[in-house]
Motif scaffolding. Structure first.
Motif, PDB file in Angstrom:
ATOM      1  N   LEU A  43      -9.008  -1.541 -13.730  1.00 39.92           N
ATOM      2  CA  LEU A  43      -8.548  -1.004 -12.452  1.00 39.92           C
ATOM      3  C   LEU A  43      -8.695   0.507 -12.371  1.00 39.92           C
ATOM      4  CD1 LEU A  43      -5.223  -3.020 -12.181  1.00 39.92           C
ATOM      5  CD2 LEU A  43      -7.349  -3.487 -10.980  1.00 39.92           C
ATOM      6  N   PRO A  80     -11.720   3.644  -9.617  1.00 43.37           N
ATOM      7  CA  PRO A  80     -11.535   3.371  -8.201  1.00 43.37           C
ATOM      8  C   PRO A  80     -12.819   3.459  -7.390  1.00 43.37           C
ATOM      9  CG  PRO A  80     -10.729   5.562  -8.747  1.00 43.37           C
ATOM     10  CD  PRO A  80     -11.070   4.893 -10.034  1.00 43.37           C
ATOM     11  N   LYS A  97      -1.161  -0.474  -9.357  1.00 48.39           N
ATOM     12  CA  LYS A  97      -1.814  -1.578  -8.654  1.00 48.39           C
ATOM     13  C   LYS A  97      -1.275  -2.920  -9.132  1.00 48.39           C
ATOM     14  CE  LYS A  97      -6.106   0.764  -7.406  1.00 48.39           C
ATOM     15  NZ  LYS A  97      -7.579   0.747  -7.453  1.00 48.39           N
ATOM     16  N   SER A  98      -0.986  -3.013 -10.414  1.00 56.41           N
ATOM     17  CA  SER A  98      -0.402  -4.252 -10.936  1.00 56.41           C
ATOM     18  C   SER A  98       0.948  -4.525 -10.292  1.00 56.41           C
ATOM     19  CB  SER A  98      -0.241  -4.163 -12.462  1.00 56.41           C
ATOM     20  OG  SER A  98      -1.494  -4.205 -13.102  1.00 56.41           O
ATOM     21  N   ARG A 128       0.821  -1.217   0.000  1.00 58.43           N
ATOM     22  CA  ARG A 128       0.000   0.000   0.000  1.00 58.43           C
ATOM     23  C   ARG A 128       0.854   1.266   0.000  1.00 58.43           C
ATOM     24  NH1 ARG A 128      -4.762   0.003   4.244  1.00 58.43           N
ATOM     25  NH2 ARG A 128      -5.222   1.900   3.065  1.00 58.43           N
ATOM     26  N   LEU A 148      -0.767   3.599  -5.812  1.00 62.07           N
ATOM     27  CA  LEU A 148      -1.968   2.840  -6.176  1.00 62.07           C
ATOM     28  C   LEU A 148      -2.983   3.704  -6.916  1.00 62.07           C
ATOM     29  CD1 LEU A 148      -2.487   0.829  -2.842  1.00 62.07           C
ATOM     30  CD2 LEU A 148      -1.266   0.126  -4.908  1.00 62.07           C
ATOM     31  N   LEU A 180      -6.116  -3.013  -1.561  1.00 59.03           N
ATOM     32  CA  LEU A 180      -5.562  -2.330  -2.721  1.00 59.03           C
ATOM     33  C   LEU A 180      -6.642  -1.725  -3.610  1.00 59.03           C
ATOM     34  CD1 LEU A 180      -2.642  -4.707  -3.822  1.00 59.03           C
ATOM     35  CD2 LEU A 180      -2.677  -2.926  -2.082  1.00 59.03           C
ATOM     36  N   ARG A 181      -7.903  -1.859  -3.167  1.00 62.29           N
ATOM     37  CA  ARG A 181      -9.029  -1.284  -3.923  1.00 62.29           C
ATOM     38  C   ARG A 181      -9.098  -1.846  -5.332  1.00 62.29           C
ATOM     39  NH1 ARG A 181     -11.287   1.050   0.564  1.00 62.29           N
ATOM     40  NH2 ARG A 181      -9.858   2.520   1.529  1.00 62.29           N
ATOM     41  N   ILE A 182      -9.077  -3.170  -5.412  1.00 60.01           N
ATOM     42  CA  ILE A 182      -9.185  -3.856  -6.695  1.00 60.01           C
ATOM     43  C   ILE A 182     -10.455  -4.697  -6.669  1.00 60.01           C
ATOM     44  CG2 ILE A 182      -8.117  -5.585  -8.213  1.00 60.01           C
ATOM     45  CD1 ILE A 182      -5.414  -4.785  -7.012  1.00 60.01           C
TER      46      ILE A 182
END
Length: 587
Positions: free
Chosen positions: A447, A450, A387-388, A377, A381, A418-420
């Protein structure tokens, strides 16, 4: 295993199985037998029995059983010959001297014996230097400044190597040949052939093997000499990858507590042991080796890694996690909070905050995946590519989780933290597993949004629903349902504007936001949308409320997995039941 008439059978007949097992398990008389808690599985009611007449043990819970040799082999994770030797030593049974098979073996055994003698002699010399010289007085002052009193110095056999270039050499030379002194690693030879002491003007820490025999030294410079810490080199009796500092003192506590605290250096290990936590070992700053892990695995398969918080310590933590997971260890990671402006290692934290504060940190140390998620984190991000990268940082560790249920749980946590979108992450993880790849490719377009649909609709309503915008803002202000969301700052700005009573200017709201939030806010305003209604707003609020309950439940579950004790665990279980009831009611 022990044939009739064999040496093993003779040892077994003379051994007292109750006495041997009693060193590992607290046994109580129960009729003709003895009973205790089984060391091979977790239980609260004793089901482990020892029969003193038949010289056997058996657990009615897990089914483990056998003779005294089998028990020692299981506890010490050692082969039969070693188990027989351990039993004989514990029971005071003399074993015939092992036959040396060759002149080379005799020379090697003789060399090891001489090197051990040299180390014993050097240890006595270093202690005498610390206690009885002017230089030693300065070294004692340094140790006192580090919080070590006389009892601690004596307990850990700390000494001092004086600043003269060959004082130890002159002390040892009358008794030992030059070759043996050089082979010991305590004496070095320069290019001209001159001999000199390896350790000079340094506080010394004896390093013992598992059998409590001194095989090396670590030494800390008193002044600005570099390196700050210097260890013995590899010798016929010392390989740093085969030794863990303090293991010889920690063995019983490791078995009893069934977990180890793994730190980097001598001072950290000493500080933790002084705090009343005897089950501590140190890797002495080196990358944790497979042989060290296997050695530790003889006593426990559970570890709390508490390395230094600097960049090197974080890298060492991640390398150690990889190695420990490959050996099927259960791992937690303690990342100590800073003390003032200083990043805290165990030694500093305990000196400044005290033993109780450290034990509390230890008790609440998170599972390793939570530690790694926290590290992930800290990456960028704000984009799909970022994020990847964060997911690919975590992937090798997740793939090492042997239990499929646990892997699924960690996938959920990673998606939340990670908000995925969880389905997107699971599909990518599944594809990587099938293709045996150590990295995954997440589609950036999946992605890049968000904010969830409910969040986006509520933001649009706060911006445009003149009829109930203030009422919606009051509800959000009271419930704080947007806290913890990626859109939190957008919600906060809109709620504040709506409650002020004035007209809402999108450009003014945008000016209060960071670039990323501003882009998202304007993107939402330009989306096609139907006319807002209070019914739709209420439905979106219900969705946010449910998501908040899910986040709280996940946090409570993480706290439960940290294994708290007493009332804290009861409170967490009660909280978990309440959240589950509320989630069921909202379905």
């Amino acid at each position: 295993m022990a044939e009739a008439g064999s040496l093993a059978e003779k040892v077994k007949q003379q051994a007292d199985i109750v006495r041997v097992i009693g060193e590992y398990v607290q046994l109580k008389k129960a009729g003709q037998n003895f009973r205790g808690l089984c060391p091979f599985h977790s239980e609260k009611t004793p089901s482990f029995n020892v029969h003193p007449t038949r010289q056997i043990y058996h657990c009615f819970g897990c089914g483990q059983g056998g003779d005294v040799f089998k028990f020692v082999m299981e506890m010490e994770k050692c082969p039969f010959p070693e188990a027989m030797r351990i039993v004989a030593e514990k029971c005071g049974i003399a074993l015939p001297r092992a036959r040396e098979h060759s002149p080379e073996e005799r020379r090697e055994n003789q060399q090891r014996g001489v090197l051990l003698e040299i180390h014993r002699e050097a240890q006595a010399y270093f202690v005498k230097q610390l206690e009885g010289t002017l230089e030693g007085k300065a070294a004692r002052a340094y140790l006192e400044d580090r919080g070590l009193d006389r009892d601690t110095i004596t307990r850990f056999a700390i000494g001092y190597a004086p600043s003269g270039g060959d004082l130890l050499l002159r002390h040892l030379k009358p008794k030992y040949q030059e070759k043996a002194l050089v082979d010991s690693g305590l004496i070095s030879r320069d290019q001209s052939g001159r001999l000199f002491d390896r350790f000079r003007r340094r506080v010394t820490f004896p390093i013992s093997n598992e059998s409590s025999k001194i095989v090396a030294f670590g030494a800390r410079a008193l002044g600005d000499d570099l390196p700050k810490y210097l260890n013995s080199p590899e010798t016929p009796i010392y390989s740093k990858s085969n030794v863990l500092y303090h293991l010889d003192r920690a063995k019983d506590a490791l078995r009893r507590q069934d977990f180890a605290v793994l730190v980097e250096g001598y001072m950290d290990a000493i500080a933790v042991a002084r705090a009343g936590i005897s089950n501590v070992v140190a890797s002495c700053g080196t990358a944790l080796a497979e042989t060290q892990i296997k050695l530790l695995g003889r006593f426990t398969k559970r570890v709390i890694v508490n390395y230094d918080p600097d960049t090197a310590g974080q890298a060492a933590t991640e390398r150690s996690l990889t190695a420990l997971l490959e050996q099927d260890f259960e791992v937690r990671v303690l990342n100590l909070p800073s003390v003032g402006s200083q990043k805290a290692d165990p030694d500093l934290f305990i000196r400044e905050k005290g033993a109780d504060a450290y034990r509390e940190q230890l008790k609440n140390s998170p599972p390793y995946v939570d530690y790694l998620i926290t590290r992930a984190r800290q990456m960028d991000l704000t984009t799909g590519e970022g994020k990847s990268r964060a997911v690919n940082f975590l992937l090798p560790y997740v793939q090492r989780i042997p239990n499929s249920i646990l892997r699924s749980e960690w996938a959920t946590r990673i998606a939340q933290q990670l908000r995925i979108d969880e389905p997107v992450l699971r599909a990518a993880l599944s594809k990587a597993a099938k293709e045996r790849r150590s990295e995954i490719k997440l589609q950036p377009e999946l992605l890049s949004r968000p904010a969830k649909p409910a969040e986006r609709r509520l933001i649009r309503m706060l911006a445009e629903a003149e009829g109930f915008r203030a009422e919606l803002a009051r509800h959000l202000e009271t419930s704080r349902l947007y806290q913890g969301l990626e859109t939190e700052k957008i919600f906060a700005a809109l709620v504040s504007a709506a409650l002020s009573g004035g007209p809402l200017q999108a450009s003014e709201i945008g000016s209060r936001l960071e670039d990323r939030e501003r882009r998202l806010f304007f993107e939402i305003l330009f989306e096609d949308a139907q006319s807002p209604s209070w019914e739709e707003a209420q439905s979106c609020l219900d969705t946010l409320a449910r998501k908040q309950l899910e986040r709280e439940l996940a946090e409570v579950q993480r706290s439960i997995e940290a294994n708290p004790s007493g009332q804290a665990l009861k409170d967490l279980l009660t909280r978990k039941q309440d959240l589950m009831r509320r989630l069921a009611a909202s379905a």
